[in-house]
Scaffold this active site. Structure first.
Site, PDB file in Angstrom:
ATOM      1  N   ASP A  13      87.476  43.461  45.540  1.00  0.00           N
ATOM      2  CA  ASP A  13      86.458  44.186  44.756  1.00  0.00           C
ATOM      3  C   ASP A  13      86.629  44.025  43.250  1.00  0.00           C
ATOM      4  OD1 ASP A  13      85.556  45.087  47.206  1.00  0.00           O
ATOM      5  OD2 ASP A  13      86.687  46.961  47.099  1.00  0.00           O
ATOM      6  N   GLY A  17      81.556  38.721  43.337  1.00  0.00           N
ATOM      7  CA  GLY A  17      80.136  38.459  43.590  1.00  0.00           C
ATOM      8  C   GLY A  17      79.375  38.203  42.304  1.00  0.00           C
ATOM      9  N   HIS A  41      80.216  41.893  48.368  1.00  0.00           N
ATOM     10  CA  HIS A  41      80.154  41.227  47.062  1.00  0.00           C
ATOM     11  C   HIS A  41      78.838  41.606  46.377  1.00  0.00           C
ATOM     12  CE1 HIS A  41      83.210  37.891  48.387  1.00  0.00           C
ATOM     13  NE2 HIS A  41      83.674  39.115  48.505  1.00  0.00           N
TER      14      HIS A  41
END
Ligand code: GDP
Ligand code: IMO
Ligand code: MG
Length: 423
Positions: A13, A17, A41
């Protein structure tokens, strides 16, 4: 004309993305190379807001191929659901491909993961069946996407596999699956996904030979690597850069760039050691309420993420095992209102500074050594040029570069594609 691998430098995290979405504007192909729909993502661009689980984040760029490659465990129902969600928002999905060697994550893997999490072996998984699909891959009792192209063979495999799976389910008090229902699922998936299935080794190597720009998108982060992370609180794959080549079937010498994505602080989901963790009101500054896209709640499970100060020994360890050529630092803007920011730059174990990353049980015992850096108390979210960043941000970035030994190339100042500064 280059091969880039992008991976998480912490516990997942980190903002992969967003950086993949930005970089894929110049890519001919984006490839996911491990993990499954445990990933979340986040992408915020002109097409909207998305949390992608299986589809590579390059899908939004016209002409960019998106390959879910070997090394992944793919739940076909989740993939179909995600492809529908994206195409409903008018995103072209005709460039989506699936490796014939990728593992099919079955409904019984999800059931087994849920049962496992109810027992003493719980580690706080995403309950998506990841570990059980990889276990079946390793014990050579998984189905692969190529099996959907030969349904007679597929049926024979199901008949061989299911007795043991059902015995395990029964022993754990779970629901069992008939061979017919699993086969029917496979027929359904074959009808919908057949056209996307490709022979992946030639697909990737031909693109490399043609000189295409290819980006390999990692899932999770270094600390959750099955071999090199905080075992047993890890995932069941290798989120490190070298695995892009291992699973992809191309030589590691073809990799030109390795981008490590990190947050300006640390977050983790699930159990396990977290030396710089903060608790209660101490995390309010980073967390948010869950209403905004960049609030600190899991993109897959919605769980509140564990949060803490930046831990540079972790990022340095990630750089050592991955070989980062550059770093992307996301969420600098989350410190915009801070007077002071603490950064851990070393660990003490039994009262002595150590210069290596200990394994889980000693990592539980380390004492973080902190430096306190000055905050900038300015809104960074509208800044586009590195030169316009406050001096204190530059000092924060410089501190990271000094302790990790890798140049920072990208600085995130907001969740959207264009909230990014190139240094
Ligand atoms: P991934 O799994 O590495 O792709 O990261 P996630 O999407 O799970 O989590 C990253 C979170 O940070 C998401 O909510 C993003 O929208 C958000 N994000 C990424 N970069 C930035 C940034 O530079 N600033 C802010 N405020 N949010 C960011
Ligand atoms: P992205 O790609 C953060 C964590 C789970 C658990 C451990 C094992 O969005 O960074 P698993 O379901 O893989 O068997 O769970 O890994 N985990 C993640 N944490 N981000 C993720 O993905 C994660 N995928 C799995 O919380 O601790
Ligand atoms: Mg995520």
């Amino acid at each position: 004309m280059s091969v880039t691998v992008l991976v998480g430098a912490q516990f997942g995290d980190e903002g992969k993305g967003k950086i993949v979405d930005y970089l894929s504007q110049n890519m001919d192909m984006v490839v996911r190379f491990q993990g499954g729909d445990n990933a979340g993502h986040t992408v915020v661009n002109k097409d909207g807001e998305f949390k992608l689980h299986l589809v590579p984040c390059g899908i939004f760029n016209k002409g960019c191929k998106a390959l879910a490659n070997t090394g992944m465990v793919i739940n076909p129902d989740e993939l179909l659901k995600e492809l529908k969600q994206i195409s409903d928002k008018k995103v072209d999905i005709s460039n989506m491909f699936i490796s014939s060697r990728a593992i099919i994550l079955m409904p019984y893997h999800v059931e087994l993961d849920g049962l496992g999490e109810k027992t003493g072996i719980s580690i706080g998984t995403t309950k998506r069946g990841i570990g059980y699909a990889y276990a079946d891959k390793m014990r050579r009792t998984a189905l692969r996407f190529e099996d959907l192209l030969d349904l007679t063979y597929c049926k024979q495999r199901i008949q061989k596999i299911m007795p043991r799976i059902n015995a395990e389910l029964k022993a754990l008090g779970g629901r069992t699956f008939t061979e017919e229902e699993v086969y029917e699922k496979c027929v359904y998936w074959a009808q919908r996904l057949e056209k996307m299935i490709v022979e992946p080794v030639s697909f990737v190597n031909e693109a490399i030979e043609k000189g295409e720009n290819i980006l390999f998108e990692g899932q999770l982060g270094a600390m959750k690597d099955i071999d090199l992370g905080i075992y047993p609180y890890v995932t069941s794959s290798n989120p490190v850069a070298a695995y892009a080549a291992v699973s992809g079937g191309f030589p590691i010498s073809k990799i030109d760039e390795i981008v490590g994505v990190m947050k300006a602080f640390t977050s983790a989901v699930g159990d396990g050691p977290f030396p710089t963790e903060l608790f209660g009101a101490e995390t309010d500054g980073f967390r948010g309420t869950g209403e905004k896209v960049d609030d600190e709640f899991g993109a897959r499970t919605g769980r509140a993420r564990r949060l803490g100060w930046l831990d540079l020994p972790i990022v340095k360890y990630a750089a050592t095992i991955n070989g980062f050529t550059s770093l992307a630092v996301c969420k600098i803007d989350k410190f915009d209102s801070y007077d002071e920011i603490k950064v851990c730059y070393a660990y003490k174990l039994n009262g002595k500074i150590i210069n290596y990353m200990p394994t889980s049980r000693n990592l539980e015992k380390v004492e973080p050594v902190y430096a306190t850096l000055k905050g900038w108390k300015k809104d960074t979210t509208k800044i586009k040029e590195y030169s316009n960043l406050p001096d204190e941000v530059k000092e924060y970035i410089g501190f990271i570069e000094k302790h990790v030994g890798v140049p920072v190339k990208y600085i995130g100042v907001g969740p959207a594609r264009d909230n990014l500064i190139i240094k």
